[in-house]
Design an enzyme around this catalytic site. Structure first.
Site, PDB file in Angstrom:
ATOM      1  N   GLU A  79       0.841  -1.194   0.000  1.00 58.64           N
ATOM      2  CA  GLU A  79       0.000   0.000   0.000  1.00 58.64           C
ATOM      3  C   GLU A  79       0.878   1.247   0.000  1.00 58.64           C
ATOM      4  OE1 GLU A  79      -2.148   0.699   3.769  1.00 58.64           O
ATOM      5  OE2 GLU A  79      -1.413  -1.255   4.392  1.00 58.64           O
ATOM      6  N   CYS A 111      -3.450  -3.658   4.286  1.00 63.22           N
ATOM      7  CA  CYS A 111      -2.519  -4.676   4.780  1.00 63.22           C
ATOM      8  C   CYS A 111      -2.887  -6.092   4.339  1.00 63.22           C
ATOM      9  CB  CYS A 111      -2.437  -4.598   6.304  1.00 63.22           C
ATOM     10  SG  CYS A 111      -1.934  -2.973   6.878  1.00 63.22           S
ATOM     11  N   HIS A 233      -2.355 -10.297  11.920  1.00 70.31           N
ATOM     12  CA  HIS A 233      -1.829  -9.045  11.365  1.00 70.31           C
ATOM     13  C   HIS A 233      -1.568  -8.124  12.567  1.00 70.31           C
ATOM     14  CE1 HIS A 233      -1.322  -5.263   9.508  1.00 70.31           C
ATOM     15  NE2 HIS A 233      -2.478  -4.779   9.934  1.00 70.31           N
TER      16      HIS A 233
HETATM   17  N1  COA Z   1       0.811   2.508  30.629  1.00 71.11           N
HETATM   18  C1  COA Z   1       0.286   1.408  30.052  1.00 71.11           C
HETATM   19  N2  COA Z   1      -0.657   1.472  29.063  1.00 71.11           N
HETATM   20  C2  COA Z   1      -1.072   2.686  28.663  1.00 71.11           C
HETATM   21  C3  COA Z   1      -0.562   3.872  29.251  1.00 71.11           C
HETATM   22  C4  COA Z   1       0.420   3.748  30.283  1.00 71.11           C
HETATM   23  N3  COA Z   1       0.953   4.820  30.865  1.00 71.11           N
HETATM   24  N4  COA Z   1      -1.163   4.930  28.654  1.00 71.11           N
HETATM   25  C5  COA Z   1      -2.021   4.429  27.736  1.00 71.11           C
HETATM   26  N5  COA Z   1      -1.965   3.076  27.745  1.00 71.11           N
HETATM   27  C6  COA Z   1      -2.707   2.131  26.901  1.00 71.11           C
HETATM   28  C7  COA Z   1      -4.159   2.496  26.714  1.00 71.11           C
HETATM   29  O1  COA Z   1      -4.949   2.050  27.795  1.00 71.11           O
HETATM   30  C8  COA Z   1      -4.457   1.762  25.411  1.00 71.11           C
HETATM   31  O2  COA Z   1      -4.639   0.395  25.655  1.00 71.11           O
HETATM   32  P1  COA Z   1      -6.032  -0.322  25.250  1.00 71.11           P
HETATM   33  O3  COA Z   1      -6.262   0.012  23.798  1.00 71.11           O
HETATM   34  O4  COA Z   1      -5.770  -1.756  25.484  1.00 71.11           O
HETATM   35  O5  COA Z   1      -7.067   0.291  26.129  1.00 71.11           O
HETATM   36  C9  COA Z   1      -3.153   1.886  24.626  1.00 71.11           C
HETATM   37  O6  COA Z   1      -2.151   2.216  25.610  1.00 71.11           O
HETATM   38  C10 COA Z   1      -3.158   2.973  23.565  1.00 71.11           C
HETATM   39  O7  COA Z   1      -3.610   4.153  24.178  1.00 71.11           O
HETATM   40  P2  COA Z   1      -4.608   5.131  23.408  1.00 71.11           P
HETATM   41  O8  COA Z   1      -4.905   6.284  24.281  1.00 71.11           O
HETATM   42  O9  COA Z   1      -5.761   4.348  22.856  1.00 71.11           O
HETATM   43  O10 COA Z   1      -3.631   5.574  22.240  1.00 71.11           O
HETATM   44  P3  COA Z   1      -3.831   6.604  21.091  1.00 71.11           P
HETATM   45  O11 COA Z   1      -5.216   7.113  21.026  1.00 71.11           O
HETATM   46  O12 COA Z   1      -2.748   7.603  21.203  1.00 71.11           O
HETATM   47  O13 COA Z   1      -3.556   5.745  19.741  1.00 71.11           O
HETATM   48  C11 COA Z   1      -3.758   3.974  18.177  1.00 71.11           C
HETATM   49  C12 COA Z   1      -3.450   4.360  19.632  1.00 71.11           C
HETATM   50  C13 COA Z   1      -3.422   2.507  17.924  1.00 71.11           C
HETATM   51  C14 COA Z   1      -5.240   4.198  17.890  1.00 71.11           C
HETATM   52  C15 COA Z   1      -2.904   4.871  17.239  1.00 71.11           C
HETATM   53  O14 COA Z   1      -1.553   4.573  17.434  1.00 71.11           O
HETATM   54  C16 COA Z   1      -3.250   4.751  15.778  1.00 71.11           C
HETATM   55  O15 COA Z   1      -4.130   5.431  15.270  1.00 71.11           O
HETATM   56  N6  COA Z   1      -2.524   3.878  15.017  1.00 71.11           N
HETATM   57  C17 COA Z   1      -2.719   3.712  13.598  1.00 71.11           C
HETATM   58  C18 COA Z   1      -3.909   2.861  13.226  1.00 71.11           C
HETATM   59  C19 COA Z   1      -3.760   1.423  13.650  1.00 71.11           C
HETATM   60  O16 COA Z   1      -2.678   0.943  13.878  1.00 71.11           O
HETATM   61  N7  COA Z   1      -4.883   0.716  13.675  1.00 71.11           N
HETATM   62  C20 COA Z   1      -4.906  -0.678  14.072  1.00 71.11           C
HETATM   63  C21 COA Z   1      -5.848  -1.542  13.309  1.00 71.11           C
HETATM   64  S1  COA Z   1      -5.304  -1.849  11.627  1.00 71.11           S
END
Ligand code: COA
Length: 390
Positions: A79, A111, A233
């Site tokens: 992609e 993906c 994945h």
């Molecule tokens: N210690 C331990 N864990 C912590 C933490 C800390 N101090 N602070 C946050 N976390 C955890 C959260 O609880 C969460 O876990 P959970 O999802 O199991 O509840 C995780 O860390 C991520 O935190 P979150 O606030 O949801 O992160 P974010 O909003 O900044 O973004 C993604 C996370 C994955 C959504 C972001 O990286 C993203 O958009 N990625 C690209 C898209 C992607 O990869 N999609 C996946 C499907 S293909």
């Protein structure tokens, strides 16, 4: 006739960023990246690596002269391809010196592309049992500096040689696939960075797995107890765990333990590479096969593929006698050990260094890139690749 994975190659760029250091620099608790998301290091691609070179480097580690003659189909799942018209497969075909009587195409569905490639390859081998198909999953994951997706970037490629009488894994016939139009992740043609609704993509990934898994159970009559492990994945290593959680109680207690332990092992490579989009599932499979020392031939492994947008598929394979002899665990250990760490400012500078889009000529210095196959520049709007060992 058995058809499946005969060899698996892998390549990641020689640079990486420590996620704890990235967290400090973004004023984020490092546990969020290392535990919450589950990433320890992120592969950083120098400007001399793109989807083509990553894939060609992954494939060159596995192909011998007989393979190069037998391959008559190259399917490149990506992609983050380099051209909207010419397929990345044609470049790889030339860089590796493959048999000219071959088809070479690129497949796109986020993906999921490499999985589509494997399924096409199975059909091709069924019709042409003496052929071999090279399936590539290669990407550079870019969300942008200081974005929520930044911690889930990465770069790398997996190359799978698909053949009859495979040495590593025979793929089984039963498979369930599912499509639904969802805007969880996309990259318009004018952008070099992905757009993601991260929360929606998490939800949809989990929903797709449950939907597909339930259908698979009905169709196959199999359940979790029939699996030694399931590779997922992995956009980041916590993701598969989230999908497995709602269904794991279906398994006996000892099987639950086994699946959890094997899941952990299947995330080790991904933890230190990051998201490689199309190759991520196969990097996870490779991690399980190369790092679990007591994995036995005859074991059934499940594979869950998810490509945002979205298409998902669950399919399975059986490990073949002597499969371990055809893996390259030592080479991959060396590859990881010889990587060089970059600082956050160095990573940011590399991230911002992009190729010209105005037709100007650029010559890149490939001496700093230890990879055999590199991008050497652009001239007359044409990418110039070099294979240092050809
Ligand atoms: N210690 C331990 N864990 C912590 C933490 C800390 N101090 N602070 C946050 N976390 C955890 C959260 O609880 C969460 O876990 P959970 O999802 O199991 O509840 C995780 O860390 C991520 O935190 P979150 O606030 O949801 O992160 P974010 O909003 O900044 O973004 C993604 C996370 C994955 C959504 C972001 O990286 C993203 O958009 N990625 C690209 C898209 C992607 O990869 N999609 C996946 C499907 S293909």
């Amino acid at each position: 006739m058995k058809i499946g994975i005969d060899k698996i190659g892998f390549y990641a760029p020689h640079l990486y960023l420590d996620m704890t250091k990235l967290a400090h620099s973004r004023n984020v608790d490092p546990d969020k990246f290392t535990i919450g998301i589950g990433q320890e290091k992120m592969a950083v691609p120098p400007i001399t690596q793109d989807a083509v070179t990553l894939a060609a480097n992954a494939a060159s580690e596995i192909l011998d002269e007989a393979d190069k003659e037998a391959i008559d189909f190259v399917i490149f799942g990506t992609e983050t391809g380099v051209d909207s018209s010419k397929s990345a497969a044609v470049y790889v075909h030339e860089l590796l010196g493959l048999n000219p009587y071959a088809r070479a195409i690129e497949v796109k569905q986020a993906c999921y592309g490499a999985t589509a490639g494997i399924q096409m390859a199975i059909g091709h081998i069924a019709m042409n049992p003496d052929s071999k198909v090279l399936v590539l999953g290669s990407d550079i994951s870019r969300y942008g500096i200081a974005t929520p997706g930044e911690a889930t970037q990465g770069a790398g490629a997996v190359a799978l040689l698909i053949s009859a009488d495979p040495q590593v894994m025979a793929l089984e016939d039963q498979s369930v696939y599912f499509t639904s139009d969802i805007m969880d992740f996309w990259r318009p043609v004018y952008s070099d960075k992905a757009f993601a609704d991260g929360k929606l993509s998490n939800e949809q990934y989990i929903a797709f797995f449950s939907e597909i898994w339930n259908r698979y159970k009905e169709k196959s009559g199999l359940g979790l107890n029939d699996f030694e492990g399931i590779a997922f994945h992995l956009p980041y290593t916590k993701m598969g765990k989230k999908a497995l959680k709602p269904v794991i109680d279906e398994a006996d207690n000892d099987v639950q333990e086994r699946l959890k332990e094997n899941y952990q092992i299947s995330t080790e490579y991904n933890r230190v590479v990051g998201n490689i989009y199309t190759g991520s599932l196969y990097l996870s499979l490779l991690s399980l096969l190369e790092l679990k020392s007591d994995l036995k031939a005859g074991s059934r492994i499940g594979m869950f593929s998810y490509g945002s947008g979205a298409v998902g598929e669950f399919f399975t394979g059986i490990l073949q006698d002597g499969f371990r002899e055809h893996l390259r665990a030592a080479q991959h250990r060396n590859m990881f050990a010889s990587r060089k760490e970059v600082t956050v400012p160095e990573y940011e500078a590399i991230f911002e260094e992009t190729l010209p889009t105005d037709g100007s000529t650029v010559k890149l210095d490939t001496n700093n890139d230890p990879a055999d196959i590199c991008l050497a520049g652009i001239s007359d709007d044409k990418r110039q690749y070099v294979n240092k060992v050809k």
